[in-house]
Enzyme design. Structure first.
Site, PDB file in Angstrom:
ATOM      1  CG  MET A  51      -6.149  -0.434   0.282  1.00  0.00           C
ATOM      2  SD  MET A  51      -7.421  -1.728   0.325  1.00  0.00           S
ATOM      3  CE  MET A  51      -6.965  -2.626   1.803  1.00  0.00           C
ATOM      4  CD  GLU A  52      -4.614   4.734   2.625  1.00  0.00           C
ATOM      5  OE1 GLU A  52      -3.388   4.529   2.492  1.00  0.00           O
ATOM      6  OE2 GLU A  52      -5.442   4.464   1.708  1.00  0.00           O
ATOM      7  CB  CYS A  70      -0.923  -0.011   1.223  1.00  0.00           C
ATOM      8  SG  CYS A  70      -2.198   1.237   1.178  1.00  0.00           S
ATOM      9  CG  HIS A  71       2.018   3.132  -3.593  1.00  0.00           C
ATOM     10  ND1 HIS A  71       1.401   2.042  -4.178  1.00  0.00           N
ATOM     11  CD2 HIS A  71       3.224   3.248  -4.220  1.00  0.00           C
ATOM     12  CE1 HIS A  71       2.187   1.537  -5.100  1.00  0.00           C
ATOM     13  NE2 HIS A  71       3.296   2.242  -5.150  1.00  0.00           N
ATOM     14  CG  ASP A  95      -9.605  -2.914  24.094  1.00  0.00           C
ATOM     15  OD1 ASP A  95      -9.297  -3.985  24.661  1.00  0.00           O
ATOM     16  OD2 ASP A  95      -9.193  -1.804  24.457  1.00  0.00           O
TER      17      ASP A  95
END
Length: 316
Positions: A112-113, A62-63, A127
């Site tokens: 992707m981000e 991933c760039h 969590d």
């Protein structure tokens, strides 16, 4: 990593979703702010931002991209309001829908981000909720929408985009040199789905160049590309030949080509390329080198094809 040097910088957007499933009692505790770890959604939002920024460190291919804007929203959902998200889930369940919208101007997408941000936000919620809910489940992580780059290419492709290619070179016309730049234009046009109706080679003579172009304009060929004769040499006359015929100049096309080329070689500033309309045809003059042709077309295709709609009276 994949080489993206040939791509141009454009506005990229992406929207991603994720859902964390919780019990209805957990949803009530969240709304009443009765969680042992305190504020829930603000922490998850911050975690999403951190996750997005760390995406290139997590995904090897991933760039890195500049994240120019990102918004993270949370929405409580229930089987009655969002039935598609609850197919196959146990009864008495609720969920928190995470929606991430991101923007970037760059050579590669930001999906992707956005996906990483949605996933990390879901994990942070998991969590923080695990002390009060042992039935937590994460699902529906997906890309909802993306724009920019290849996603927008079809928007610019003109129906039946037809073209002609003119090679302007004394050496090629006399058989002393094989043509490569004209064939590169043909190859790149066909890769976009365009059709090349004619391909000719002429010497660096203004009358010959103008004669070929005018014949194609008479045939109503929408897009005409020339290669060669855009430099500062004594026989570089393509720019003058085309300029005498042009009705309206399209300086933005030339600026896009030169700007893209200048980032790769300082010699791009030597180009005198012009572009403009002759009646219902758009003519673009390209350099004589194969690499120069490639870089120029990378900068303007396929958006250039939108010009046909404008020339015929359509909107922007």
């Amino acid at each position: 990593m994949r080489d993206i040097n040939h791509k141009i910088s454009t506005l990229r957007t992406a929207s991603a979703n994720a859902v964390i499933y919780i019990t209805e009692s957990t949803a009530i505790k969240i709304k009443q702010d009765k969680l042992p770890k305190g504020n829930l959604l603000d922490v998850a939002r911050a975690a999403a931002f951190l996750g997005a920024k760390a995406t290139p460190q997590l995904l090897p291919h991933c760039h890195p991209v500049n994240i120019d804007g990102m918004q993270v929203d949370f929405e409580y959902i229930y089987p009655s309001s969002h039935p598609d998200f609850f197919i196959g889930t146990p009864p008495l369940r609720a969920g928190i829908l995470i929606t991430v919208a991101a923007k970037s101007i760059g050579r590669t997408g930001i999906e992707m981000e956005a996906l990483t941000a949605a996933s990390i936000a879901a994990l942070e919620l998991y969590d923080m909720l695990k002390p009060v809910d042992d039935q937590l489940e994460i699902g529906h992580i997906r890309l909802a929408k993306k724009t920019g780059g290849k996603s927008d290419h079809n928007h610019f492709l003109a129906p039946l985009a037809t073209c002609a290619v003119l090679v302007c070179s004394d050496a090629t016309a006399s058989g002393q040199r094989q043509d490569n730049s004209g064939r590169k234009i043909e190859e790149m046009l066909q890769a976009t789905g365009a059709q090349v109706l004619d391909y000719q080679i002429v010497a660096d003579e203004k009358p010959l160049i103008q004669q070929a172009i005018e014949a194609w304009v008479d045939q109503d060929i929408p897009f005409i590309f020339t290669t060669g004769g855009t430099g500062l040499g004594p026989r570089d006359v393509t720019v003058e030949a085309v300029s005498e015929l042009v009705d309206k100049t399209a300086d933005g096309i030339v600026e896009a080509m030169r700007g893209h080329g200048q980032q790769r070689t300082p010699l791009a500033m030597m180009s005198r390329s012009v572009a403009g309309t002759i009646r219902n045809s758009l003519v673009v003059t390209l350099p004589g080198s194969t690499n120069g042709v490639k870089e120029c077309l990378e900068a303007i295709l396929p958006a250039l094809f939108h010009a046909r709609k404008m020339m015929m009276g359509g909107g922007h």
